[in-house]
Design a protein around this motif. Structure first.
Motif, PDB file in Angstrom:
ATOM      1  N   UNK A   1     -13.597   0.558   6.067  1.00  0.00           N
ATOM      2  CA  UNK A   1     -14.732   0.835   5.185  1.00  0.00           C
ATOM      3  C   UNK A   1     -14.346   0.743   3.718  1.00  0.00           C
ATOM      4  N   UNK A   2     -13.138   1.227   3.401  1.00  0.00           N
ATOM      5  CA  UNK A   2     -12.682   1.230   2.003  1.00  0.00           C
ATOM      6  C   UNK A   2     -11.155   1.158   1.992  1.00  0.00           C
ATOM      7  N   UNK A   3     -10.587  -0.056   2.086  1.00  0.00           N
ATOM      8  CA  UNK A   3      -9.127  -0.182   2.201  1.00  0.00           C
ATOM      9  C   UNK A   3      -8.354   0.430   1.044  1.00  0.00           C
ATOM     10  N   UNK A   4      -8.983   0.555  -0.121  1.00  0.00           N
ATOM     11  CA  UNK A   4      -8.265   1.092  -1.276  1.00  0.00           C
ATOM     12  C   UNK A   4      -8.333   2.598  -1.419  1.00  0.00           C
ATOM     13  N   UNK A   5      -9.018   3.275  -0.495  1.00  0.00           N
ATOM     14  CA  UNK A   5      -9.228   4.714  -0.653  1.00  0.00           C
ATOM     15  C   UNK A   5      -7.918   5.489  -0.685  1.00  0.00           C
TER      16      UNK A   5
ATOM     17  N   UNK B   1      -6.200  -3.852   5.561  1.00  0.00           N
ATOM     18  CA  UNK B   1      -6.137  -2.503   6.126  1.00  0.00           C
ATOM     19  C   UNK B   1      -4.719  -1.950   6.083  1.00  0.00           C
ATOM     20  N   UNK B   2      -3.734  -2.828   5.905  1.00  0.00           N
ATOM     21  CA  UNK B   2      -2.327  -2.415   5.917  1.00  0.00           C
ATOM     22  C   UNK B   2      -1.703  -2.477   4.538  1.00  0.00           C
ATOM     23  N   UNK B   3      -2.500  -2.480   3.490  1.00  0.00           N
ATOM     24  CA  UNK B   3      -1.939  -2.465   2.140  1.00  0.00           C
ATOM     25  C   UNK B   3      -1.296  -1.112   1.860  1.00  0.00           C
TER      26      UNK B   3
ATOM     27  N   UNK C   1      -1.813  -0.618  -6.955  1.00  0.00           N
ATOM     28  CA  UNK C   1      -3.236  -0.815  -7.193  1.00  0.00           C
ATOM     29  C   UNK C   1      -3.971  -0.622  -5.883  1.00  0.00           C
ATOM     30  N   UNK C   2      -5.260  -0.341  -5.954  1.00  0.00           N
ATOM     31  CA  UNK C   2      -6.012  -0.090  -4.723  1.00  0.00           C
ATOM     32  C   UNK C   2      -6.446  -1.360  -4.002  1.00  0.00           C
ATOM     33  N   UNK C   3      -5.854  -2.495  -4.335  1.00  0.00           N
ATOM     34  CA  UNK C   3      -6.203  -3.744  -3.672  1.00  0.00           C
ATOM     35  C   UNK C   3      -4.923  -4.534  -3.447  1.00  0.00           C
ATOM     36  N   UNK C   4      -4.652  -4.914  -2.209  1.00  0.00           N
ATOM     37  CA  UNK C   4      -3.424  -5.640  -1.924  1.00  0.00           C
ATOM     38  C   UNK C   4      -3.398  -6.168  -0.510  1.00  0.00           C
ATOM     39  N   UNK C   5      -2.344  -6.909  -0.215  1.00  0.00           N
ATOM     40  CA  UNK C   5      -2.156  -7.489   1.109  1.00  0.00           C
ATOM     41  C   UNK C   5      -1.314  -6.555   1.976  1.00  0.00           C
TER      42      UNK C   5
END
Length: 743
Positions: free
Chosen positions: A342-346, A425-427, A435-439
């Protein structure tokens, strides 16, 4: 606090004798039965009535109560003393080992525990800057080991003092009717009270808490009472504050105890949530944990804390330890997965406020582990039944607060977890970015491999010496999913050295090794004679070829698969030879057919290895050689589930065929070693692999044939035929590799 000298020279035989005396007293306790048989029963049978009789009965009842209390107190003291002796003896053994290690490295330990190294005596050592640095590193390691031993003894001493004080009580005129050692629920209450102290807990209180939880982690009465007392919300908030503060500001002894406590809490949680135990936590408590897992917690004041982690982030590392009931574990892992989707960066957003100090004890190394998927997948890696269910069964969908929203939904977890874009999902936190966005991050990729290995093999990923259960249809179906994902499209590239999921290569190699019969069957779809270990996995031929090619580039995966291929082919050839009468005139063809599939697998692996080692990175030859040696266990493992089951089937041979495991397999494995040569390296590497695979097949025929009494001319011809068929298969396998990898 115990010091170095006390621990080194303390005679522990006295504690052992006293503990033994109390244990003997409890085992031979007869006071209650004697009172009943010699006093109470005769009085009740005498017909005595009246005021005097009633007064006498009251007095006897008081005596009986005191006797029962004395038994409970003696039992508790026996337990406390035995626990103390066990821990102190262990600490003393640890200290002895540390001192011996110092002596072995040329160091000395003085009577205060100080560690020293010899001064440089010759001119060369005096000028060598590394001389002191080398010894300093050795001394630091020994000093740390000594400190750990002393800390263990101190914790045992404090725990024993607390237990004995509670067991005996303060009343000097009567026995303690509720000694701590005899009542798991009372000990659980004390542990819960200590946990609630959170960041206010002292070093001694942390040590005592760890001792209590460690001593009773497997007791369902303690475990259930402990987690019931704290409640899910109270547990996460209290443990989070305790570990956050103590892990950052606490003493070395506190930090060590917190690390141990993390695992002990996991084992205790597994006990409390095991539906086969009585008592255990019910569904309402488990639903409360999911709700608490999705909530954020202010653990410390703003000036001390950098963010407000989710409950699942606090729980994550606890889940790494313990054998869990799938009824408890799977809803938690599914909920964590869905929250991540739902929110991978949470997870990073939650702890990136201000100046985060990293939640050092409920997260992983160097700040990684912010994503609770890491701990959740590691939990699956240690719990095979839950892992298979997670990747295979229909999904249950949960609302944000953990309540069930829908059941029987399509299972897309493997596809979701292997996504390649940003917002994976595995960042996780990585050294080069926050950062809240990644691979997908390396720790999580490795954890995914562990979970898949458990799901497909039926045993924990790190239990490599445990027996392998036969594959169930569900396990085989998950393996087919894995082959289709990593052997198709962008899958092989994800496993390259720089690929996002390179960390799964080791586990994928183990899985492929265990499914060698299915792999060979996939490469030879018309061969129905190839045996499998349990249910057959319907592996796609092209995807299997591509996956083998990708894994052949990785030393660890290559080592496991090559060893397994060799053992499986050996077992299959010997099985054919054991039943030669069934094949009649087609016996020679049957032997060649048994040899060919292994040659195809070896061909793909050899071509991949050649391409990787010599064309791309000649320096990795050593890595491949080491991997062959280190992965010998996979040859023996696959042998055990194939050829090893039929050792006694050849007349007159019996257990003598165990030789191939201890001799033949090891000797042929040496032939897979490669050397770097200055000219035509690729050709040399390919020929080495080809000849090794052929030699393995040839030797398998010779060993089994001689044991069965076949005549040498016939046997030699048959063996050479098997070797040549292996080479033919190997050539086809190399062609498959070229087609699969290079198009």
């Amino acid at each position: 606090m115990v010091d170095f000298r006390e621990l080194r020279y303390a005679p522990l035989s006295g504690i052992d004798r006293v503990a033994g005396a109390f244990e003997s007293l409890v085992r031979s306790w007869e006071f209650s039965s004697e009172l009943t048989g010699d006093v109470i029963n005769p009085l009740q049978g005498s017909g005595w009535r009246g005021i005097a009789a009633e007064q006498a009965a009251g007095g006897i009842q008081k005596v009986r109560t005191e006797i029962d209390a004395a038994f409970d107190e003696a039992s508790a003291i026996a337990l406390a003393l035995r626990d103390a002796h066990t821990e102190l003896a262990g600490a003393q053994a640890d200290l002895k080992a540390a001192i011996q290690s110092a002596a072995d490295q040329g160091l000395t330990v003085d009577d205060t525990g100080g560690v020293h190294w010899p001064p440089a005596t010759n001119p060369a050592d005096k000028k060598d800057a590394d001389y002191a640095d080398s010894y300093r590193q050795k001394a630091t390691g020994v000093a740390d080991a000594i400190a750990r031993a002393v800390a263990r003894a101190t914790a045992a001493d404090a725990a024993a003092a607390a237990a004995l004080a509670a067991d005996t009580g303060a009343n000097r005129t009567s026995f303690n009717a509720k000694p701590l050692g005899g009542q798991p629920e009372e000990e659980a209450k004390k542990a819960a009270d200590l946990l609630r102290l959170g960041d206010r807990a002292t070093e001694a209180q942390v040590l005592e808490l760890n001792q209590l939880v460690r001593s009773h982690a497997g007791d369902p009465r303690f475990a259930t009472a402990f987690y019931s007392s704290t409640g899910p919300d109270g547990f996460l908030s209290s443990y989070g504050a305790l570990s956050e503060f103590g892990g950052y500001y606490g003493s070395d002894a506190t930090k060590k105890a917190l690390l141990e406590l993390q695992g002990n809490l996991g084992r205790t949680l597994a006990t409390a949530t095991d539906g086969t135990k009585v008592p255990h936590l019910g569904d309402a408590w488990q639903a409360g944990l999911r709700k608490a897992g999705a909530a954020q917690y202010q653990l410390l004041p703003d000036r001390l804390q950098g963010g407000n982690p989710y409950g699942y982030q606090i729980l994550s590392n606890i889940l790494r330890t313990g054998t869990y009931d799938p009824h408890f574990l799977n809803p938690v892992v599914e909920h964590v997965t869905q929250l991540s989707a739902q929110n991978p960066g949470r997870w990073e957003d939650a702890v990136s406020k201000a100046n985060p100090i990293g939640q050092v004890f409920f997260l992983g190394r160097d700040g990684s582990g912010i994503n609770p998927m890491s701990g959740a997948l590691e939990a699956l890696g240690h719990n095979p039944a839950a892992a298979t269910k997670y990747f295979h069964d229909q999904a249950t969908v949960y609302d944000e607060d953990g309540t069930v929203k829908a059941t029987g939904q399509p299972n897309t977890y493997l596809k979701q977890l292997t996504g390649t874009g940003f917002d994976s999902l595995l960042q996780d936190y990585q050294p080069d970015h926050f950062s809240p966005h990644g691979k997908a991050a390396p720790m999580e990729a490795g954890a995914l491999g562990h979970a898949l290995e458990a799901a497909t093999t039926g045993r924990a990923y790190d239990a490599t010496d445990a027996p392998l259960p036969p594959h169930t249809p569900e396990m085989a179906a998950v393996m087919a999913q894995v082959v289709d994902r990593f052997g198709n499209g962008d899958g092989p590239g994800l496993l390259a050295k720089s690929g996002l999921f390179a960390g799964t290569n080791g586990s994928l190699g183990h899985m492929t090794a265990v499914y060698m019969g299915d792999v060979q069957a996939a490469l030879n779809p018309g061969d129905n004679t190839l045996p499998t270990h349990g249910a057959r996995a319907a592996l796609n031929q092209e995807n299997t070829e591509k996956l083998l090619g990708a894994l052949g580039r990785n030393p660890d995966a290559y080592g496991a698969i090559a060893q397994a291929q060799q053992a499986y082919t050996t077992a299959h050839i010997q099985d054919v030879m054991q039943h030669r009468d069934q094949y009649k005139d087609l016996f020679g063809d049957a032997v060649r057919n048994a040899a060919r599939p292994g040659g195809e697998v070896a061909g793909i692996l050899t071509a991949a290895r050649t391409d990787e080692v010599y064309v791309r990175a000649q320096a990795e030859a050593t890595a491949y050689n080491d991997a062959i040696d280190q992965n010998g266990v996979w040859a023996k493992t696959v042998w055990a589930i194939t050829g090893g089951k039929a050792l006694g089937n050849i007349p007159g041979v019996g257990p003598g065929l165990s030789y191939p495991v201890n001799g033949f397999i090891d000797s042929i494995a040496d032939a897979y070693h490669i050397e770097a040569h200055p000219s035509d390296d690729a050709t040399v590497a390919y020929d080495t692999g080809k000849n090794s695979a052929a030699a393995a097949a040839q030797a398998a025929v010779v060993k089994a044939g001689r044991a069965a009494g076949l005549e040498e001319p016939y046997l030699n011809t048959l063996a050479l035929s098997a070797a040549n068929e292996t080479k033919n298969g190997l050539g086809d396998g190399a062609t498959l590799f070229g087609r699969a990898i290079h198009g």
